[in-house]
Motif scaffolding. Sequence first.
Motif, PDB file in Angstrom:
ATOM      1  N   PRO A 140       1.180  -1.178   0.237  1.00  0.00           N
ATOM      2  CA  PRO A 140      -0.033  -0.134   0.094  1.00  0.00           C
ATOM      3  C   PRO A 140       1.202   1.346   0.069  1.00  0.00           C
ATOM      4  CG  PRO A 140      -0.120  -1.018   2.468  1.00  0.00           C
ATOM      5  CD  PRO A 140       0.343  -2.005   1.121  1.00  0.00           C
ATOM      6  N   VAL A 141       0.545   2.034  -0.490  1.00  0.00           N
ATOM      7  CA  VAL A 141       1.412   3.737  -0.376  1.00  0.00           C
ATOM      8  C   VAL A 141       1.233   3.895   0.548  1.00  0.00           C
ATOM      9  CG1 VAL A 141      -0.602   5.167  -1.082  1.00  0.00           C
ATOM     10  CG2 VAL A 141       1.674   5.437  -2.141  1.00  0.00           C
ATOM     11  N   GLU A 142       0.302   3.837   1.625  1.00  0.00           N
ATOM     12  CA  GLU A 142       0.902   4.566   3.469  1.00  0.00           C
ATOM     13  C   GLU A 142       2.129   3.513   3.398  1.00  0.00           C
ATOM     14  OE1 GLU A 142      -3.092   5.432   1.796  1.00  0.00           O
ATOM     15  OE2 GLU A 142      -2.028   3.087   1.620  1.00  0.00           O
ATOM     16  N   ARG A 168      -1.862  -1.012  -9.683  1.00  0.00           N
ATOM     17  CA  ARG A 168      -2.986   0.590  -9.571  1.00  0.00           C
ATOM     18  C   ARG A 168      -2.809   2.173  -9.484  1.00  0.00           C
ATOM     19  NH1 ARG A 168      -7.309  -2.443 -12.091  1.00  0.00           N
ATOM     20  NH2 ARG A 168      -7.134  -4.415 -11.443  1.00  0.00           N
ATOM     21  N   GLY A 170      -2.218   5.313  -7.577  1.00  0.00           N
ATOM     22  CA  GLY A 170      -1.288   4.727  -6.572  1.00  0.00           C
ATOM     23  C   GLY A 170      -0.928   4.662  -4.979  1.00  0.00           C
ATOM     24  N   GLN A 171      -0.619   3.121  -6.030  1.00  0.00           N
ATOM     25  CA  GLN A 171       0.553   2.633  -5.869  1.00  0.00           C
ATOM     26  C   GLN A 171       2.232   2.514  -6.310  1.00  0.00           C
ATOM     27  OE1 GLN A 171      -1.046  -0.882  -6.611  1.00  0.00           O
ATOM     28  NE2 GLN A 171      -2.262  -1.500  -4.286  1.00  0.00           N
TER      29      GLN A 171
ATOM     30  N   ASP B 154      -9.759   2.543  -9.710  1.00  0.00           N
ATOM     31  CA  ASP B 154      -8.871   2.252 -10.200  1.00  0.00           C
ATOM     32  C   ASP B 154      -8.040   2.016  -8.595  1.00  0.00           C
ATOM     33  OD1 ASP B 154      -4.862   2.729 -11.478  1.00  0.00           O
ATOM     34  OD2 ASP B 154      -7.059   0.746 -11.281  1.00  0.00           O
ATOM     35  N   ARG B 155      -8.230   3.935  -8.251  1.00  0.00           N
ATOM     36  CA  ARG B 155      -7.704   3.588  -6.670  1.00  0.00           C
ATOM     37  C   ARG B 155      -8.024   2.968  -5.766  1.00  0.00           C
ATOM     38  NH1 ARG B 155      -4.940   4.062  -3.196  1.00  0.00           N
ATOM     39  NH2 ARG B 155      -3.597   6.811  -2.319  1.00  0.00           N
ATOM     40  N   LEU B 157      -9.851   0.259  -6.771  1.00  0.00           N
ATOM     41  CA  LEU B 157      -9.241  -1.721  -6.705  1.00  0.00           C
ATOM     42  C   LEU B 157      -7.958  -1.324  -6.259  1.00  0.00           C
ATOM     43  CD1 LEU B 157     -10.183  -1.912 -10.158  1.00  0.00           C
ATOM     44  CD2 LEU B 157     -11.318  -3.428  -8.591  1.00  0.00           C
ATOM     45  N   GLY B 158      -6.798  -0.701  -6.279  1.00  0.00           N
ATOM     46  CA  GLY B 158      -5.700  -0.812  -4.969  1.00  0.00           C
ATOM     47  C   GLY B 158      -5.664  -1.046  -3.635  1.00  0.00           C
ATOM     48  N   GLN B 161      -7.079  -3.972  -2.484  1.00  0.00           N
ATOM     49  CA  GLN B 161      -6.262  -5.326  -2.861  1.00  0.00           C
ATOM     50  C   GLN B 161      -4.401  -4.807  -1.957  1.00  0.00           C
ATOM     51  OE1 GLN B 161      -4.896  -4.619  -6.390  1.00  0.00           O
ATOM     52  NE2 GLN B 161      -6.566  -5.313  -7.968  1.00  0.00           N
ATOM     53  N   SER B 162      -5.060  -3.996  -0.784  1.00  0.00           N
ATOM     54  CA  SER B 162      -4.212  -4.362   0.155  1.00  0.00           C
ATOM     55  C   SER B 162      -4.628  -3.517   1.277  1.00  0.00           C
ATOM     56  CB  SER B 162      -3.311  -2.506  -0.039  1.00  0.00           C
ATOM     57  OG  SER B 162      -3.995  -1.792  -0.229  1.00  0.00           O
ATOM     58  N   LYS B 163      -6.143  -2.721   1.530  1.00  0.00           N
ATOM     59  CA  LYS B 163      -6.096  -2.964   2.981  1.00  0.00           C
ATOM     60  C   LYS B 163      -8.050  -4.028   3.475  1.00  0.00           C
ATOM     61  CE  LYS B 163      -4.868   1.926   3.154  1.00  0.00           C
ATOM     62  NZ  LYS B 163      -5.465   3.140   3.574  1.00  0.00           N
ATOM     63  N   ARG B 204      -9.319  -3.349 -16.194  1.00  0.00           N
ATOM     64  CA  ARG B 204      -9.052  -5.496 -15.828  1.00  0.00           C
ATOM     65  C   ARG B 204      -8.692  -6.117 -14.704  1.00  0.00           C
ATOM     66  NH1 ARG B 204      -2.050  -4.676 -16.466  1.00  0.00           N
ATOM     67  NH2 ARG B 204      -3.061  -2.829 -15.673  1.00  0.00           N
TER      68      ARG B 204
END
Lengths: 273, 271
Positions: A140-142, A168, A170-171, B154-155, B157-158, B161-163, B204
Motif C-alpha cells: 500500500p502506498v501509505e 493500481r 496510487g500504488q 482504479d484507485r 481497486l488498489g 487489494q491492500s486494505k 482489467r
Amino acid sequence: MADASLQGKLIEFKGASLAVMTAYVRETDAVRLADALHMMLGGMPDFFAGEPAILDFSQLGNSPDRVDWTAVLSLLRRYQLQPVGVRNLDEHLQEGARRAGLAVLRAESFSAERPVAAAQPRTPPPAPAPAPAPTLSPTPVEAAPQAPAAAPSDNGLAPTLVVDRPLRSGQQVYAKGGDLVLLAGMSPGSEIIADGSIHCYGPLRGRALAGARGDTSARIFSTNFGPELVSIAGVYRTFERGIPQTVAGRGAQVRLTGSDNLHTLEITPLQYD
Amino acid sequence: MARVIVITSGKGGVGKTTTSASISTGLALRGFKTAVIDFDVGLRNLDLIMGCERRVVYDLINVVNGEANLNQALIKDKHCDNLFILPASQTRDKDALTEEGVEKVLKDLEHLGFDYILCDSPAGIERGAVMALTFADEAIVVSNPEVSSVRDSDRILGILQSKSRRAIEGREPVKEHLLVTRYSPKRVEDGEMLSYKDVQELLRIPLIGVIPESDDVLQASNQGTPAIHLKDSDVATAYLDVVARFLDEDRPLRFVAYEKPGLLKRLFGGK
C-alpha cells in the motif's frame, strides 16, 4: 528486585557490522541540495524509508567555511534518510558535524568497499522473464515501499522484484538494489522505482524511475509504452505533447545516452518478433 | 456462510446506492436472505432510495455502540420479504465506525442466517469507504464510462487489494466485478464516451454488466423504489441480468449497441 548478577548487564556492548549506504555530497548549500534531491526523487517523501547513511564529502565541489548542518540534515531526513556519520570532511567542519550529532568516521573504520550494483554496468536480462525471484504484491502506498528481505548475493546484487498483479493508481513499488519486473503492467497514477532496470510486461502507464541511486546504465523496457514520466538516474522526461508515434503502445526501451554532464533520454522501439 | 459484497467506486455519484438497492432486491427476489448496509455515515441515502426513511429508528452506529441490537435496527423492505436494510446514522460522523464494531455486526448478521450482505460504500477512500470494503468477499466496482471515474475506480481497486482483510491476511483475494453504469451507446458511437470495452481494458477486471443511462433511475429514487422493480424499464432488465450473472448464469450483454432509429422515429422525436 534485580538479580545481583544482572546488575552490570543492564546494557551490553558488542561488535556488529552494518552494510550502510554512502551519500557522496557534492554541495553543502541546502537550497541547491534540495533542488537536486527533488529532481532525482520526483518529490517522493519517505524515499529512503529510514535507511542509515554515511555522508562522504570527498567529492565536494568547493571548500566552504561552514556548513548549515541543521538545514542539510533536516532536508535529508525529509526523505527519510538517517545520516549517522561523516567522513572525508575538512577538519574545520568536523566540530560542527559532531555538535549536530554525527559521528566523524576515520577512513580506517571502513572495510574494503563492495562495488554496489549501481557502479557496475549491468547487461539487461533477455526479453523472456528473468530467473524466478521473490514475488511480491504491491505494498500500500501509505507504508514505505519494501524490497525483499533476502540478503544480497556475493556480487552485491539484490534479487529481482517481481510484481505479478496490475499496479493500481496510487500504488508505489520500490525495487531496492536490483531490477523490477511487472508482469501485469501499471495504471496511470502509479509509480515504480528501481535501483536497477525496469521491465514492464503489459501497459506502462504511470511513472517509471530506473537507476534510482544513480546507475546510468539502467534501462526501462516495456511491451506497451505509454507512461506519464520516465527517469533514469534522475534524468527525467514527461510527455505533455503525447508519446512519440514510433513507440506509443508498442514495445520500447528507454536508455541514457551521452556523457557525464550531457545525458539525454533515448526512447527507441523494440523489435522482438 | 454469508457472503459479504461491497459496492464501491471511489468516485461519487456514479450509481453505488442505486446499484446496492437494485442488486440486493434482485438477490432477495431470488429467495436469498439479503441485508444491505449503508456505510455513508452522516450522509445516508440508502434509506431514501429503498423507501424506508420514515421507518428508521436505530442505525448502524447504534448497533456498533451497543445502544441497540441488530433486530431493532434492521428494517424489513416493503417490497420484498427476504430483504433487510441497516441504515447509516445521520447525526453522527464516520469516526464512530470501528473495525471491531463492523466485524461484530457482520458476524451477527451471519448468525441471523443471512446469505448475502451488501455494503453500500460512500464515495472516497477514507474511513467509511475502507470500513465498507474491509470485510468483503466480493466487490462490485461501479464506474461511469468517463475518465475521472475510471481513475478513481482504479484507485479503489488498489485499496481493495491492500486494505481488505483478505489481502492483509493473505487469503484468497476479493473477487472483483466491474459494473459500468450510465452507459449511452449513442454517445459511444459518436466518440464522446468511453466504450465499456475501453473501461474494461483500463481496469482489467471481469465485467459483470452495463447499465444504460435512463430517466427511470431518477423516477425510481423519487418513488423510493429500487430501479429493478420498474417493469419494462431497460435499467431494471439490466440489473436483473447483473444479478443473474452474479449467480453464475450466462446472460448476453444488452443495451450496449447503438441502433439508429428509423426515419420516422427520427422525424418525430426519437433519440
